[in-house]
Enzyme design. Structure first.
Site, PDB file in Angstrom:
ATOM      1  N   ARG A 143       0.850  -1.189   0.000  1.00 37.90           N
ATOM      2  CA  ARG A 143       0.000   0.000   0.000  1.00 37.90           C
ATOM      3  C   ARG A 143       0.892   1.248   0.000  1.00 37.90           C
ATOM      4  O   ARG A 143       2.022   1.212   0.506  1.00 37.90           O
ATOM      5  CB  ARG A 143      -0.892   0.020   1.241  1.00 37.90           C
ATOM      6  CG  ARG A 143      -1.820  -1.187   1.357  1.00 37.90           C
ATOM      7  CD  ARG A 143      -2.542  -1.183   2.703  1.00 37.90           C
ATOM      8  NE  ARG A 143      -3.416  -2.345   2.848  1.00 37.90           N
ATOM      9  CZ  ARG A 143      -3.040  -3.503   3.411  1.00 37.90           C
ATOM     10  NH1 ARG A 143      -1.808  -3.625   3.899  1.00 37.90           N
ATOM     11  NH2 ARG A 143      -3.879  -4.519   3.498  1.00 37.90           N
ATOM     12  N   LYS A 167      -1.696  -2.956   8.026  1.00 37.86           N
ATOM     13  CA  LYS A 167      -2.848  -2.664   8.870  1.00 37.86           C
ATOM     14  C   LYS A 167      -2.745  -3.437  10.179  1.00 37.86           C
ATOM     15  O   LYS A 167      -2.281  -4.572  10.211  1.00 37.86           O
ATOM     16  CB  LYS A 167      -4.147  -3.047   8.135  1.00 37.86           C
ATOM     17  CG  LYS A 167      -4.463  -2.136   6.958  1.00 37.86           C
ATOM     18  CD  LYS A 167      -5.798  -2.494   6.341  1.00 37.86           C
ATOM     19  CE  LYS A 167      -6.174  -1.509   5.232  1.00 37.86           C
ATOM     20  NZ  LYS A 167      -7.476  -1.821   4.631  1.00 37.86           N
ATOM     21  N   HIS A 238      -3.491   2.982  -5.609  1.00 38.80           N
ATOM     22  CA  HIS A 238      -3.830   1.583  -5.324  1.00 38.80           C
ATOM     23  C   HIS A 238      -3.804   0.718  -6.589  1.00 38.80           C
ATOM     24  O   HIS A 238      -3.764  -0.512  -6.497  1.00 38.80           O
ATOM     25  CB  HIS A 238      -5.212   1.513  -4.659  1.00 38.80           C
ATOM     26  CG  HIS A 238      -5.258   0.570  -3.492  1.00 38.80           C
ATOM     27  ND1 HIS A 238      -4.473   0.720  -2.367  1.00 38.80           N
ATOM     28  CD2 HIS A 238      -5.977  -0.562  -3.286  1.00 38.80           C
ATOM     29  CE1 HIS A 238      -4.725  -0.264  -1.514  1.00 38.80           C
ATOM     30  NE2 HIS A 238      -5.622  -1.053  -2.049  1.00 38.80           N
ATOM     31  N   ARG A 241      -0.980  -1.669  -6.729  1.00 36.73           N
ATOM     32  CA  ARG A 241      -1.215  -2.869  -5.909  1.00 36.73           C
ATOM     33  C   ARG A 241      -2.092  -3.866  -6.661  1.00 36.73           C
ATOM     34  O   ARG A 241      -1.812  -5.068  -6.679  1.00 36.73           O
ATOM     35  CB  ARG A 241      -1.877  -2.435  -4.597  1.00 36.73           C
ATOM     36  CG  ARG A 241      -2.112  -3.520  -3.570  1.00 36.73           C
ATOM     37  CD  ARG A 241      -2.480  -2.847  -2.244  1.00 36.73           C
ATOM     38  NE  ARG A 241      -3.084  -3.740  -1.281  1.00 36.73           N
ATOM     39  CZ  ARG A 241      -2.392  -4.509  -0.444  1.00 36.73           C
ATOM     40  NH1 ARG A 241      -1.082  -4.527  -0.513  1.00 36.73           N
ATOM     41  NH2 ARG A 241      -3.014  -5.270   0.444  1.00 36.73           N
ATOM     42  N   HIS A 264      -3.093  -9.538   3.246  1.00 39.07           N
ATOM     43  CA  HIS A 264      -4.523  -9.688   3.495  1.00 39.07           C
ATOM     44  C   HIS A 264      -4.743 -10.668   4.641  1.00 39.07           C
ATOM     45  O   HIS A 264      -4.148 -11.752   4.669  1.00 39.07           O
ATOM     46  CB  HIS A 264      -5.237 -10.223   2.248  1.00 39.07           C
ATOM     47  CG  HIS A 264      -5.451  -9.188   1.194  1.00 39.07           C
ATOM     48  ND1 HIS A 264      -5.693  -9.504  -0.132  1.00 39.07           N
ATOM     49  CD2 HIS A 264      -5.464  -7.829   1.256  1.00 39.07           C
ATOM     50  CE1 HIS A 264      -5.843  -8.390  -0.826  1.00 39.07           C
ATOM     51  NE2 HIS A 264      -5.712  -7.366  -0.004  1.00 39.07           N
ATOM     52  N   TYR A 273      -9.171 -10.764  -7.172  1.00 38.71           N
ATOM     53  CA  TYR A 273      -8.250 -10.717  -8.313  1.00 38.71           C
ATOM     54  C   TYR A 273      -8.421 -11.907  -9.241  1.00 38.71           C
ATOM     55  O   TYR A 273      -8.038 -11.843 -10.402  1.00 38.71           O
ATOM     56  CB  TYR A 273      -6.811 -10.619  -7.815  1.00 38.71           C
ATOM     57  CG  TYR A 273      -6.556  -9.332  -7.066  1.00 38.71           C
ATOM     58  CD1 TYR A 273      -6.499  -8.112  -7.727  1.00 38.71           C
ATOM     59  CD2 TYR A 273      -6.408  -9.325  -5.684  1.00 38.71           C
ATOM     60  CE1 TYR A 273      -6.302  -6.931  -7.046  1.00 38.71           C
ATOM     61  CE2 TYR A 273      -6.205  -8.144  -4.989  1.00 38.71           C
ATOM     62  CZ  TYR A 273      -6.158  -6.948  -5.675  1.00 38.71           C
ATOM     63  OH  TYR A 273      -5.970  -5.776  -4.994  1.00 38.71           O
TER      64      TYR A 273
END
Length: 292
Positions: A143, A167, A238, A241, A264, A273
């Protein structure tokens, strides 16, 4: 209650500063709405008020994803307040939660990326920095916020691995290839010292004044790079990514590996994806098969 909730998501849930600010903003907007409705005590909130608030959010034409996030923030607060303060969470328990729009992520084709990289040639410090930035974003799929937080000590330049804090402040290690390595070496040896201008910090990417690069700065850089490459596609940070993940899957990477590289928590976040790659395969088939 709000103060206690902020402490909870900061210390116990270990959320990032950006996420905490988002929660706080969502809750303050909700409290302002209640004030406008003449409700001065949170205990007075009923299902009808929750429903009216969601209607208001749609009335100002917010996206379903935004409405969904705001409702999730409020529900999290109510669950916490119910557990810690005995506040009833009935008002939001039966509220319909809007589903996210099924939008496929946009990405660049490999030929477009090649055109973009070919346009980033030259010895100028900013050009060298821009190439290193784009190479690293494409090589790692991190990110932009993660990229801006990278410090010099986070790079292992020998084995070509970068430590990233994602995150929830979760750390992961991402390898990067020779193209990104060469671009980073050139940037750190020749361009970064010139851009620093007597500034003292160890952030990897800096702007023309020697200060740490920001998310907004990256957005501007990418837009300028697109103009220079004469590419007509729109770009947002983004997309690099999305491009990283799509190209890996298109070239045979397994989904668990891509999930790990992207950071993730849930495989479902990575599965979007596969829809992109299936659409890519379908379009290629329709364009190339004689009887398609």
């Amino acid at each position: 209650m709000l103060s206690s909730f902020k402490t909870y998501i900061q210390l116990e849930k270990n959320y990032s500063e950006h996420t905490i600010r988002q929660y706080e903003k969502d809750l303050e907007d909700f409290f302002l709405f209640l004030h406008g409705e003449g409700i001065e005590r949170i205990e007075e909130v009923e299902y009808l008020h929750a429903r009216n608030y969601m209607t208001k959010l749609y009335h100002v034409k917010l996206a379903r994803t935004t409405v969904s996030r705001k409702i999730s923030s409020i529900r999290s607060f109510y669950r916490f307040a119910n557990r810690e303060f005995g506040l009833s969470e009935e008002a939001f328990r039966s509220l319909y939660h809007p589903k996210k729009e099924e939008r496929l992520p946009q990405f660049f084709y490999e030929e477009e990326m090649e055109t973009l990289f070919n346009s980033l040639q030259g010895p100028e410090p900013l050009t060298v920095r821009n190439r290193a930035l784009v190479e690293l974003l494409y090589a790692t799929g991190m990110r932009v916020s993660e990229c801006m937080a990278i410090r010099l000590k986070d790079l292992d330049r020998v084995v070509q691995i970068v430590k990233v804090t994602g995150k929830g402040r979760k750390e992961r290690f991402i390898p990067y290839g020779q193209f990104a390595h060469d671009a980073l070496e050139q940037y750190m040896e020749t361009a970064r010292p010139k851009l620093m201008k007597r500034k003292e910090h160890d952030f990897l990417f800096v702007n023309s004044r020697g200060e740490a690069l920001t998310d907004r700065g990256v957005r501007h850089i990418l837009n300028e790079c697109m103009k220079k490459a004469s590419l007509n596609s729109t770009i947002y940070p983004h997309m690099m990514r999305h491009t990283f993940a799509t190209h890996l899957l298109n070239n045979g990477a397994d989904m668990r590996t891509v999930q790990e590289l992207l950071g993730h928590s849930h495989l479902s976040s990575t599965q979007v994806y596969t829809h992109v790659t299936k659409e890519h395969l379908r379009n290629t088939y329709l364009k190339t098969h004689p009887r398609a």
